[in-house]
Design an enzyme around this catalytic site. Structure first.
Site, mmCIF file in Angstrom:
data_model
loop_
_atom_site.group_PDB
_atom_site.id
_atom_site.type_symbol
_atom_site.label_atom_id
_atom_site.label_comp_id
_atom_site.label_asym_id
_atom_site.label_seq_id
_atom_site.Cartn_x
_atom_site.Cartn_y
_atom_site.Cartn_z
ATOM 1 N N SER A 253 41.112 40.601 36.259
ATOM 2 C CA SER A 253 41.184 40.083 37.640
ATOM 3 C C SER A 253 42.573 39.604 38.039
ATOM 4 C CB SER A 253 40.143 38.969 37.843
ATOM 5 O OG SER A 253 38.839 39.487 37.637
ATOM 6 N N GLY B 73 36.953 42.506 36.141
ATOM 7 C CA GLY B 73 36.193 42.941 37.314
ATOM 8 C C GLY B 73 35.290 41.862 37.882
ATOM 9 N N ASN C 110 44.881 50.577 35.557
ATOM 10 C CA ASN C 110 43.733 51.265 34.959
ATOM 11 C C ASN C 110 42.803 51.610 36.108
ATOM 12 O OD1 ASN C 110 41.472 52.140 33.631
ATOM 13 N ND2 ASN C 110 40.847 50.103 32.897
ATOM 14 N N TRP C 111 42.835 52.872 36.476
ATOM 15 C CA TRP C 111 42.037 53.282 37.637
ATOM 16 C C TRP C 111 40.543 53.308 37.337
ATOM 17 C CZ3 TRP C 111 44.660 58.071 40.445
ATOM 18 C CH2 TRP C 111 45.885 57.654 40.973
ATOM 19 N N LYS C 112 40.171 53.232 36.094
ATOM 20 C CA LYS C 112 38.769 53.390 35.689
ATOM 21 C C LYS C 112 38.234 54.721 36.267
ATOM 22 C CE LYS C 112 38.273 48.405 35.734
ATOM 23 N NZ LYS C 112 37.467 47.379 35.140
ATOM 24 N N GLY D 199 43.106 46.471 36.746
ATOM 25 C CA GLY D 199 42.014 47.374 37.122
ATOM 26 C C GLY D 199 41.916 47.523 38.624
ATOM 27 N N GLY D 200 40.988 46.793 39.225
ATOM 28 C CA GLY D 200 40.699 46.935 40.658
ATOM 29 C C GLY D 200 41.932 46.891 41.548
ATOM 30 N N GLU E 54 34.855 48.034 28.441
ATOM 31 C CA GLU E 54 33.779 48.840 29.028
ATOM 32 C C GLU E 54 33.364 49.952 28.068
ATOM 33 O OE1 GLU E 54 35.748 49.609 32.749
ATOM 34 O OE2 GLU E 54 35.486 47.511 33.300
ATOM 35 N N GLU F 56 42.260 41.263 27.005
ATOM 36 C CA GLU F 56 41.396 41.333 28.181
ATOM 37 C C GLU F 56 40.098 40.593 27.892
ATOM 38 O OE1 GLU F 56 42.662 44.806 30.903
ATOM 39 O OE2 GLU F 56 40.957 45.416 29.691
ATOM 40 N N HIS G 172 38.971 49.713 25.505
ATOM 41 C CA HIS G 172 38.645 48.906 26.685
ATOM 42 C C HIS G 172 37.230 48.338 26.492
ATOM 43 C CE1 HIS G 172 37.790 47.730 30.801
ATOM 44 N NE2 HIS G 172 39.083 47.785 31.027
HETATM 45 C C1 PEP Z 1 40.667 46.476 33.462
HETATM 46 O O1 PEP Z 1 39.805 47.283 33.786
HETATM 47 O O2 PEP Z 1 41.392 46.703 32.469
HETATM 48 C C2 PEP Z 1 40.825 45.267 34.275
HETATM 49 C C3 PEP Z 1 41.659 44.342 33.862
HETATM 50 O O3 PEP Z 1 40.086 45.204 35.414
HETATM 51 P P1 PEP Z 1 40.243 44.157 36.623
HETATM 52 O O4 PEP Z 1 41.714 43.972 36.874
HETATM 53 O O5 PEP Z 1 39.532 44.794 37.763
HETATM 54 O O6 PEP Z 1 39.609 42.882 36.165
#
Ligand code: PEP
Length: 257
Positions: free
Chosen positions: A219, A184, A18-20, A240-241, A108, A178, A106
């Site tokens: 994470s 994040g 997930n590039w956000k 994500g990251g 966010e 999640e 998501h």
């Molecule tokens: C996400 O945005 O779905 C996510 C899991 O982010 P991260 O891996 O950065 O916690």
């Protein structure tokens, strides 16, 4: 629904990036080419790798990933099919770019755009109607976990999906657990915490549970992916990251035992 949907959604090992709201044409080109090359190098390991990119980069993902083992998708879709919804993007428009997946719900989006579980379920229905696979995100906040509400929150979010979509359609979705407190933040849920929720989810999904991919997100890094993916009800991760750097994403994709 088209026949390929069931194979898109069927239970299998998956890693989804997930590039956000990150990327640029130049940086994406490098990352997409590196993803495609590294996945080709170990293709056959039975892991499906996908990246969910910002809308403007869907054309670039199609151009650079077509013919590769890496699939692509988007991070949201409108609940509406078309019309006077300025700024929104319909699932059908996303499908025109060859996308296989759309992330819906998501945390966010739930937090910053006040998306309710009913809206999220409606978006999942729109994605299915466009012959793609929704990746439905669920998860509790830290406060909810601390007052022992995790299962109640997850059950509530899931039950709206069951009511709106029905179990048969839900069987064509991917679900990502999640925990909001792990996204994040660098704070990962323990493998035992993740397994507890995934086991609970699979049971609540009843007859649909055995065939659904349940992903964990929050994470995930190269250092913790293997122990998370080793849990019996964890079918992979939503990343994500760590999906933005091939040095991190590639080892996560290879972290299945
Ligand atoms: C996400 O945005 O779905 C996510 C899991 O982010 P991260 O891996 O950065 O916690």
């Amino acid at each position: 629904m088209r026949a390929s949907q069931s194979s898109d959604a069927a239970r299998k090992k998956r890693v989804v990036g997930n590039w956000k709201m990150n990327g640029s044409l130049a940086a994406n080109a490098e990352l997409l080419r590196a993803c495609s090359a590294s996945v080709e190098a170990w293709a056959g390991a039975g892991v499906e790798v996908s990246v969910c990119v910002p809308f403007p980069y869907l054309a670039q993902a199609r151009e650079l990933l077509s013919g590769s083992a890496v699939r692509w998708g988007a991070q949201d879709a409108s609940v509406h099919a078309s019309g006077a919804y300025t700024g929104e993007v319909s699932a059908q428009m996303i499908a025109e770019f060859g996308a296989s997946f759309v992330i819906v719900g998501h945390s966010e989006r739930r937090a910053h755009h006040s998306e309710t579980s009913a809206l999220v379920a409606g978006k999942a229905a729109a994605v299915l109607a466009a012959a793609m696979t929704p990746i439905i995100c669920l998860g509790e906040t830290l406060e909810e976990r601390e007052i022992d509400m995790t299962e109640a929150v997850i059950a509530g979010q899931l039950s709206v999906c069951v009511e709106v979509l029905g179990l048969d359609a839900l069987a064509h979705c991917v679900i990502a657990y999640e925990p909001v407190w792990a996204i994040g933040t660098g704070r990962t849920a323990t493998p035992e915490q993740v397994q507890a929720v995934h086991g609970f989810l699979r049971t609540r999904l009843g007859r649909a549970g055995a065939g659904i991919s349940l992903l964990y997100g929050g994470s995930v890094k190269p250092s913790n992916a293997a122990e998370l993916f080793a849990m019996p009800d964890v079918d992979g991760g939503l990343i994500g990251g760590a999906s933005l750097k091939i040095e991190d994403f590639e080892p996560i994709c290879r972290a299945f035992g």
